[in-house]
Design a protein around this motif. Structure first.
Motif, PDB file in Angstrom:
ATOM      1  N   ASN A 385       0.863  -1.187   0.000  1.00  0.00           N
ATOM      2  CA  ASN A 385       0.000   0.000   0.000  1.00  0.00           C
ATOM      3  C   ASN A 385       0.898   1.235   0.000  1.00  0.00           C
ATOM      4  O   ASN A 385       1.599   1.479   0.986  1.00  0.00           O
ATOM      5  CB  ASN A 385      -0.902  -0.032   1.242  1.00  0.00           C
ATOM      6  CG  ASN A 385      -1.785   1.215   1.337  1.00  0.00           C
ATOM      7  OD1 ASN A 385      -1.690   2.120   0.512  1.00  0.00           O
ATOM      8  ND2 ASN A 385      -2.639   1.247   2.357  1.00  0.00           N
ATOM      9  N   SER A 387      -0.412   4.256  -0.688  1.00  0.00           N
ATOM     10  CA  SER A 387      -1.317   5.409  -0.610  1.00  0.00           C
ATOM     11  C   SER A 387      -1.420   5.842   0.847  1.00  0.00           C
ATOM     12  O   SER A 387      -0.929   5.171   1.745  1.00  0.00           O
ATOM     13  CB  SER A 387      -2.703   5.016  -1.120  1.00  0.00           C
ATOM     14  OG  SER A 387      -3.349   4.200  -0.149  1.00  0.00           O
ATOM     15  N   ALA A 388      -2.083   6.941   1.075  1.00  0.00           N
ATOM     16  CA  ALA A 388      -2.273   7.432   2.441  1.00  0.00           C
ATOM     17  C   ALA A 388      -3.476   6.751   3.102  1.00  0.00           C
ATOM     18  O   ALA A 388      -3.704   6.891   4.304  1.00  0.00           O
ATOM     19  CB  ALA A 388      -2.474   8.946   2.418  1.00  0.00           C
ATOM     20  N   ASN A 405      -0.408   2.370   5.183  1.00  0.00           N
ATOM     21  CA  ASN A 405       0.645   2.770   4.259  1.00  0.00           C
ATOM     22  C   ASN A 405       1.901   1.939   4.505  1.00  0.00           C
ATOM     23  O   ASN A 405       2.307   1.745   5.646  1.00  0.00           O
ATOM     24  CB  ASN A 405       0.943   4.260   4.451  1.00  0.00           C
ATOM     25  CG  ASN A 405       2.122   4.716   3.609  1.00  0.00           C
ATOM     26  OD1 ASN A 405       3.252   4.711   4.076  1.00  0.00           O
ATOM     27  ND2 ASN A 405       1.857   5.083   2.380  1.00  0.00           N
TER      28      ASN A 405
END
Lengths: 429, 244
Positions: A385, A387-388, A405
């Motif tokens: 992951n 992404s935020a 994250n």
């Protein structure tokens, strides 16, 4: 009107001035100079023919409205009039970007299939944004594009004929790139005619030959106006038209298209068969919209993987076995992450983007996940992951796990992931 | 070979013809300026050809005085082309030149490219009157299909040139230009050959109505338009007062 010399000063419409450094090049419409303004370098395009006030005002208006995307080398400032002529300032093109014609002439080549697909996405996206702003470009041809061979980033120049819908500044263009109705002067350039030109450019980008130049045109000794009107206007025939082989590519002449056409997936071929078929040629409003090209090239990107031979290849999701287009190795049918209509092949290096994992996003550039390979156990793959957002994954046995994250979801058949905002995905064989 | 490796897209050929008068009256600064100007413009033509995905440019040179000669017996690609200085001396056998050009404007001769050609560009320079019977040759040339569709331009060097014949050659007034100094001769050679190369070697804008069989020549029209603008822009006082 003499040419400008080094250190000549030219006044800008907004006040202030630019200083001419040297001439960079010359084309049919004007001369391009390297200029300096407040210690920064720019390119100046200076028209060598008399211009109308309408042309000047249109450019002024485009400057006020701003560039549709970062891909455009958009006009930034106008000069004052010098009698009936003027120029405009734009950013300089970095040297790493090569002219599209260099790709066509095999003087430049893409570093990877991914770079080529990225360029196709960028060009489609740029024209989607331009058309969404209510503009049409009107003069798409091979001279308007600069492409970075390694990254596939694109810069679009010559934005001076860009005009709002319904307006035309009298540009003729090059008929190899024009929509048939413009070649025949049945229509002025507009967004629909742009979409035909876009199809031509995308075909040339992928296959490095012209979509309408096959056996028919190669047998014509002299390409006169009459012949150009015939082959690009009144009766164009696609070189891979499945129902009409009169204009098929010629061995030893259209070498690139003959080599590359078979390796691309059918959905890419179908898109070109459509735009250069009866509907795309004769019914301007039925031409493939930019959105469709973006979806197709995103799918192609989702299915492009790096083989152990070091080169990239496509995975055909319709069959149980794909072979590397370079070394022929069997690659089986890898697992995919299925989100909405997308099926991203779960192969090391593959990426998920915001458009896949974020609700309502159209951003196909922002990476949100990447498939990695365990360093110690290369057979173990997972998706990190990046992404935020925090993802929630459900393992095949029903256990749930939060993936923040930098955490990794294992690539296993039957795992489902909630990315947030109602976006769900599932990894399947 | 990787699928990303490719060969150059097939390009048509555009032949740029220089027809140069090398009769005795051209001796001295006239032929000197012609030699210099063509030598200087060649790198520009080479660059237009090198960057061009529509067509590559080849060059052919015919010089005429007492008789006429092709500098090379086939058109040469711009980037390979070497200019050998032309020497002046002898008569002005324009008729011979027209016949020789007519012979080569044929699919079996200079226009033999395998993937076809664009219409050629033909650039003629002369400073005098023909000394042979030229009318029959010119009439035949004007019936040649390649000649008909060509971009044609003629430069009359000095006041003694027969501009009427040059107008018959180009088929219009706009494309006959008179120069009277070495400086303006060089400027005109550069402009005409660069512009003819640019326009001639690119896919045209065609147009002029929706009659797809209309016998138009957009490139020749574009060229004439640019020549006109250039002439208006470059009226030289020196040219009017002094010179040939």
């Amino acid at each position: 009107m003499k040419e400008f010399k080094q250190n000549d000063k030219i006044a800008l419409k907004v006040g202030g001035s630019i200083t001419v450094k040297r001439k960079l090049g010359e084309g049919g419409q004007g001369i391009v100079y390297l200029v300096e303004m407040n210690g920064k370098q720019y390119a100046l395009k200076w028209y060598t023919h008399d211009c109308t006030k309408e042309f000047y005002d249109n450019l002024d208006n485009n400057i006020k409205n701003g560039a549709p995307t970062d891909s455009f080398l958009w006009p930034q400032f106008l000069t004052e009039w010098h009698e009936k002529r003027f120029g405009y300032i734009m950013a300089l093109r970095p040297d790493e970007f090569k002219e599209f014609s260099h790709f066509l002439l095999a003087k430049a080549r893409f570093g990877s299939l991914s770079a080529m697909i990225h360029a196709a996405l960028q060009i489609s996206n740029a024209f989607r944004a331009l058309h969404r702003k209510g503009y049409s470009y009107q003069d798409l041809n091979d001279g308007n594009f600069f492409i970075h061979p390694i990254t596939g980033e694109v810069l679009i120049c010559d934005n001076d004929n860009v005009a709002p819908y319904g307006k035309n500044l009298g540009i003729a263009g090059k008929c190899r790139y024009m929509a048939p109705e413009v070649v025949l002067r049945k229509s002025l350039p507009n967004a629909d005619t742009d979409r035909f030109s876009l199809g031509v450019l995308l075909f040339m980008l992928l296959f490095n030959n012209h979509p309408l130049e096959g056996k028919l045109i190669a047998s014509v000794p002299c390409l006169t106006d009459q012949m150009e009107r015939r082959f690009y206007g009144s009766s164009p025939v696609f070189i891979f038209d499945p129902k009409n082989d009169t204009n098929h590519p010629v061995m030893g002449v259209h070498t690139n298209a003959i080599r590359r056409w078979p390796i691309f997936p059918q959905y890419i071929k179908d898109a070109f068969i459509h735009i250069f078929g009866a509907e795309g040629i004769h019914e301007p409003n039925k031409r493939n919209p930019e959105n469709e090209w973006i979806k197709l090239f995103m799918r192609l990107r989702d299915e492009t993987v790096k083989c152990s031979c070091g080169n990239e290849t496509f995975i055909n999701m319709e069959v149980s076995e794909s072979n590397c287009i370079n070394c022929g190795k069997q690659l089986g049918k890898p697992m995919t992450l299925n989100v909405g209509r997308s099926r991203i092949v779960m192969f090391p290096g593959k990426k998920a983007y915001a458009i896949h994992t974020k609700a309502g996003s159209e951003d196909f550039l922002k990476i949100t996940g990447e498939v990695i390979q365990n360093k110690n156990k290369p057979a173990l793959w997972g998706m990190r992951n990046i992404s935020a957002d925090t993802w929630m994954c459900t393992m095949p046995d029903g256990k749930q796990k939060t993936i923040s994250n930098n955490d990794v979801v294992p690539v296993l058949n039957g795992i489902s992931i909630v990315f947030g905002g109602g976006v769900k995905g599932e990894i399947t064989e | 070979m990787s699928i990303l490796d490719s060969v150059s897209i097939p390009r048509r050929t555009m032949v740029l013809f220089f027809l140069v008068d090398t009769s005795g009256s051209m001796d001295g600064d006239k032929i000197g300026a012609v030699n210099e100007a063509i030598r200087e413009v060649l790198p520009e033509i080479k660059a237009i050809s090198a960057e061009n995905a529509d067509a590559l440019i080849k060059i052919a040179v015919l010089d005429f005085s007492s008789g006429a000669r092709w500098l090379y017996n086939t058109p040469i690609e711009a980037d390979q082309f070497v200019w050998n200085n032309l020497e002046a001396g002898g008569l002005t056998d324009l008729g011979v030149a027209f016949n020789m050009l007519n012979d080569k404007l044929s699919r079996t001769q200079f226009m033999a490219d395998a993937v076809g050609s664009y219409a050629p560009a033909i650039f003629m320079m002369s400073d005098g009157e023909p000394t042979d019977e030229y009318k029959k040759g010119l009439a035949e040339l004007r019936r040649n299909k390649w000649f008909k569709v060509a971009i044609k331009v003629a430069v009359a060097i000095g006041s003694d040139a027969n501009t009427e014949i040059l107008k018959e050659f180009t088929g219009n007034d706009e494309c006959v230009l008179t120069v009277r100094t070495p400086a303006s001769l060089k400027k005109m050679i550069r402009f005409a050959s660069v512009t003819a190369s640019q326009i001639g070697s690119k896919s045209s804008g065609v147009g002029l109505g929706d009659d797809s069989d209309a016998d138009t020549n957009q490139k020749a029209a574009d060229f004439a338009g640019q020549i006109k603008t250039f002439q208006q822009d470059s009226i030289d006082v020196d040219d009017v007062q002094n010179g040939w």
